[in-house]
Design a protein around this motif. Structure first.
Motif, PDB file in Angstrom:
ATOM      1  N   THR A  43       0.829  -1.202   0.000  1.00 38.74           N
ATOM      2  CA  THR A  43       0.000   0.000   0.000  1.00 38.74           C
ATOM      3  C   THR A  43       0.864   1.253   0.000  1.00 38.74           C
ATOM      4  O   THR A  43       0.600   2.203  -0.743  1.00 38.74           O
ATOM      5  CB  THR A  43      -0.931  -0.006   1.223  1.00 38.74           C
ATOM      6  OG1 THR A  43      -1.784  -1.135   1.131  1.00 38.74           O
ATOM      7  CG2 THR A  43      -1.764   1.245   1.288  1.00 38.74           C
ATOM      8  N   GLN A  82      -9.053   0.487  -0.828  1.00 41.10           N
ATOM      9  CA  GLN A  82      -9.437  -0.828  -0.333  1.00 41.10           C
ATOM     10  C   GLN A  82     -10.870  -0.827   0.222  1.00 41.10           C
ATOM     11  O   GLN A  82     -11.625  -1.737  -0.016  1.00 41.10           O
ATOM     12  CB  GLN A  82      -8.457  -1.263   0.758  1.00 41.10           C
ATOM     13  CG  GLN A  82      -8.781  -2.632   1.318  1.00 41.10           C
ATOM     14  CD  GLN A  82      -7.656  -3.179   2.179  1.00 41.10           C
ATOM     15  OE1 GLN A  82      -6.701  -2.472   2.507  1.00 41.10           O
ATOM     16  NE2 GLN A  82      -7.764  -4.422   2.547  1.00 41.10           N
ATOM     17  N   ASP A 158      -5.876  -0.565  -4.650  1.00 38.13           N
ATOM     18  CA  ASP A 158      -5.354  -1.146  -3.419  1.00 38.13           C
ATOM     19  C   ASP A 158      -6.319  -2.198  -2.888  1.00 38.13           C
ATOM     20  O   ASP A 158      -7.339  -1.863  -2.296  1.00 38.13           O
ATOM     21  CB  ASP A 158      -5.142  -0.049  -2.372  1.00 38.13           C
ATOM     22  CG  ASP A 158      -4.435  -0.589  -1.147  1.00 38.13           C
ATOM     23  OD1 ASP A 158      -4.007  -1.752  -1.169  1.00 38.13           O
ATOM     24  OD2 ASP A 158      -4.321   0.159  -0.159  1.00 38.13           O
ATOM     25  N   GLU A 159      -6.023  -3.441  -3.096  1.00 42.88           N
ATOM     26  CA  GLU A 159      -6.880  -4.554  -2.681  1.00 42.88           C
ATOM     27  C   GLU A 159      -8.356  -4.233  -2.917  1.00 42.88           C
ATOM     28  O   GLU A 159      -9.151  -4.268  -1.981  1.00 42.88           O
ATOM     29  CB  GLU A 159      -6.650  -4.879  -1.190  1.00 42.88           C
ATOM     30  CG  GLU A 159      -5.181  -5.028  -0.869  1.00 42.88           C
ATOM     31  CD  GLU A 159      -4.909  -6.044   0.222  1.00 42.88           C
ATOM     32  OE1 GLU A 159      -5.799  -6.851   0.517  1.00 42.88           O
ATOM     33  OE2 GLU A 159      -3.785  -6.030   0.747  1.00 42.88           O
TER      34      GLU A 159
HETATM   35 MG   LIG Z   1      -2.296  -2.674   2.301  1.00 39.02          MG
END
Ligand SMILES: [Mg+2]
Ligand SMILES: Nc1ncnc2c1ncn2[C@@H]1O[C@H](COP(=O)(O)OP(=O)(O)O)[C@@H](O)[C@H]1O
Lengths: 358, 323
Positions: A43, A82, A158-159
């Motif tokens: 990240t 995320q 991010d994810e």
């Molecule tokens: Mg992360």
């Protein structure tokens, strides 16, 4: 579309080194996945590329333009967070319109562009709801639409599927991949899920301990791991790794098992090792069970995975390895199995440096 | 044990059925013993006066006349509504509430934005800003009265007036001796703003701090300017708390303005700063002690406040539904 280049990019939080100096070049239109366990700095790296986090040292280039100290808004990138990071007080439509309004686009243009992404993602029925009323997957679709509507030079994600249910993840995965094929936008995608990484990426950047371990295609990181970490981390279960001795073209496994090294490996092994110690590695599917196999072990456990059976085999010296075998075959626990290794799929590592020998 | 314990309540029953030497009283009895005194006090101090004053508002009762209250129906309400002075008073009150709440909101918001980010000494600054709020309104009124004094007060000194005869006499609504209507009301509004801006700041600050960082990160990615972020994220996000601040301050400006105004001007000069809370006091406790009429007026103020609060709360709920 844009290329992304990192040159000796490093991030420190006080004394703590979150990302060690790293070099990476991402081609235009490429889909690159950062893969690594939680806390390894994925990240942070992504945030440095976006400009949300400043770099401690090093430089970042977008399309050969140095952007190291530019604000996120001056970099022409989109970021998918995320946990979606939708604006809670706005409807889905207002969320998607936000980046266009911020740029002062005309109302007609905004309507047109929204219609475009809405058709692309098929989210027309969600537009009048606020994020609080949407499911996780729908939130992520709206977040994707908000990123897409601006037509940025690159996407950073991010994810994006990390917060979704398992069965839902798969379909979203396919959706994102399809979007990428449609738009051919440079994409950097962060995940800790190797299946996601394997399925989606052109190239994988394997990270661990704030460091890049290997950069390569999914096949490269799977079949030719650069070091022991990658060998263990990629694949489930990971690569079988057996600490052995090497001499005169023969690997002496613990106990009486011997493996004759293919001739073209001998030179590399001679150069790559600084003692007799070697770690031999092979994937579970590299072992073939046959009555006249040269290696022998005892069945320790057996798991039916559906399409195949994963045998846990104990070798002499208490070494347990995994062998992928036919679904139909039954191997009683405690019975002896003999197997051979596909010489193309055997790898060697230097136990001191933990690096692959090639 | 032969009993089958099915649930927590069963466990409790079984336990309380057993003799317990340390606890002769049941939970229920203890609960009642704790609640009872509070209940009695509440009824005596709050509920009874409320109901009794409602009754009094329909009578000609006077607290100093040694006479039984006589039922007069809606006469008191009629008189209040037809009293021309009443409209002037309500207009004064309205101005007072409107300007002081509006100023508190603007200044409170600005201050909250200033101390929102941590800087060296920001904790100390925030605490210092809160000091006015912790003082008693009467004390505040009295020392501002001194500060406004045209001869030796600090306010005129700071404004650069050296000759008292040319300077404004704030609380007397005079400027260099000439009558300047509104000056006294503004003087009181300024003190109310000085005193209660910190409260508004505190509420708005808590709202600001509750806005998650990721919204601003998303906005930065979406290329929103600072100004755009303020209008589209910061403001809508703190609006619910702002509404609560407005609600509190409006109610208080109606009622609690009494302490400040009485301390500073007593409603004067003339009736220039007479807000409805002061009128109420005067009708009830000065001159004729018109208890019945004052009660009627009090009830009308109550109705106005409830109506305004309702508007606010309905707005607030509508906003929350969306979120
Ligand atoms: Mg992360
Ligand atoms: N703002 C920060 N301050 C201090 N440490 C941080 C900060 N952000 C991340 N870290 C640390 O840096 C490391 C890498 O974090 P991160 O990049 O979020 O990992 P990943 O995304 O791979 O799980 C973690 O150990 C984390 O605790």
């Amino acid at each position: 579309m844009a290329t992304i280049k990192l040159r000796q990019v490093e991030k420190r939080f006080g004394e703590f080194q979150a990302v060690k100096p790293m070099d990476l070049t991402i081609d235009s239109g490429e889909f690159v996945v950062f893969l690594g366990p939680s806390g390894c700095g994925k990240t942070t790296t992504l945030r440095m590329i976006s400009g949300l986090e400043s770099v401690s040292t090093g430089d970042i280039f977008l399309d050969n333009r140095k952007v190291t100290w530019l604000r996120p808004s001056d970099r022409d990138i989109a970021f998918v967070f995320q946990f979606f990071a939708l604006y809670p007080h706005m409807t889905a439509r207002q969320n998607i319109a936000f980046p266009l309004q911020a740029e002062g686009e005309s109302k007609d243009e905004i309507d047109r562009r929204i219609k475009e992404v809405v058709d692309l993602l098929q989210i027309g029925h969600l537009l009048n709801f606020r994020p609080g009323k949407l499911s996780g997957g729908d939130k992520q679709r709206v977040a994707l639409a908000r990123a897409l509507v601006r037509r940025p030079a690159a996407f950073l994600m991010d994810e994006p599927l990390g917060a979704l249910d398992a069965d839902f993840r798969e379909s979203m995965r396919a959706e994102i991949k399809r979007l990428h094929l449609d738009l051919k936008a440079t994409t950097v995608y962060v995940t800790h899920d190797q299946i996601e990484a394997m399925a989606m990426s052109d190239r994988i950047v394997v990270m661990s301990n704030a460091e890049v371990q290997q950069v390569g295609t999914p096949a490269q990181v799977y079949y030719d791991p650069a070091n022991l970490f990658v060998a263990r981390f990629i694949g489930s279960p990971g690569m079988n790794l057996i600490t052995s001795q090497y001499g005169d073209g023969v690997v002496r496994l613990p106990g009486s098992n011997r493996y004759a090294v293919a001739p073209d490996w001998r030179m590399a092994l001679g150069e790559g090792l600084d003692s007799d110690d070697v770690i031999m590695g092979f994937r579970p599917e590299a072992a073939h069970i046959k009555p006249d196999g040269t290696l022998v072990g005892e069945v320790y456990a057996s798991e039916l995975y559906g399409a195949y059976t994963m045998l846990h085999v104990e070798l002499e010296g208490n070494e347990i390895i995994h062998i992928r075998s036919d679904r139909q075959m039954r191997y009683p626990i405690g019975s002896k199995v003999r197997f051979d290794l596909d010489p193309e799929m055997v790898r060697f590592f230097n136990p001191k440096t933990e690096m692959a020998i090639n | 044990m032969s009993t089958v314990i099915k649930s927590q309540t069963d466990v409790a029953k079984v336990r309380s059925a057993q003799p317990n030497p340390r606890r002769d009283l049941s939970d229920k009895a203890i609960r009642n013993i704790f609640i009872f005194p509070t209940l009695v006090l509440l009824i005596a101090i709050n509920v009874f006066p409320l109901v009794y004053s409602l009754y009094l508002s329909f009578t000609n009762y006077s607290a100093i006349a040694n006479k039984q209250p006589v039922w007069v129906g809606f006469e008191n309400f009629g008189r209040v509504l037809s009293d021309e002075r009443m409209w002037e008073i309500f207009s004064t009150t309205g101005q007072y509430v409107l300007f002081s709440v509006a100023l508190q909101l603007i200044l409170g918001f600005a201050l909250a934005m200033l101390v929102r980010d941590k800087f060296f000494g920001s904790g100390l600054v925030t605490t210092l800003i809160l000091v006015p709020m912790m003082l008693s309104p009467v004390v505040v009124g009295l020392f501002w009265k001194l500060m406004y004094n045209p001869t030796f007060g600090y306010v005129n000194y700071l404004l650069g007036f050296s000759n008292p005869s040319l300077a404004p006499d704030w609380l007397a609504s005079r400027w260099a001796g000439d009558p300047t209507p509104g000056l006294a009301l503004w003087a009181v509004i300024i003190v109310d703003v000085w005193m209660w801006t910190p409260f508004v700041m505190l509420l708005i600050l808590s709202g600001l701090k509750a806005i998650p960082d990721y919204l601003y990160e998303a906005a930065a990615i979406d290329r929103a300017s600072a100004w755009f972020q303020f209008w589209r994220i910061t403001l809508p996000q703190v609006t619910p708390l702002m509404m609560i601040a407005i609600l509190f301050r409006t109610i208080e400006a109606f009622n609690k303005s009494f302490d400040l105004v009485m301390g500073m001007t007593g409603g004067g000069p003339g009736t220039q700063t007479e807000v409805v809370a002061v009128t109420l006091y005067k009708q009830a406790f000065q001159g004729q002690w018109q208890t019945g009429r004052a009660s009627a007026l009090a009830y009308m103020v109550l109705i106005i406040i409830i109506a305004i609060s309702n508007l606010y709360i309905r707005n607030l709920n509508r906003m929350k539904e969306g979120a």
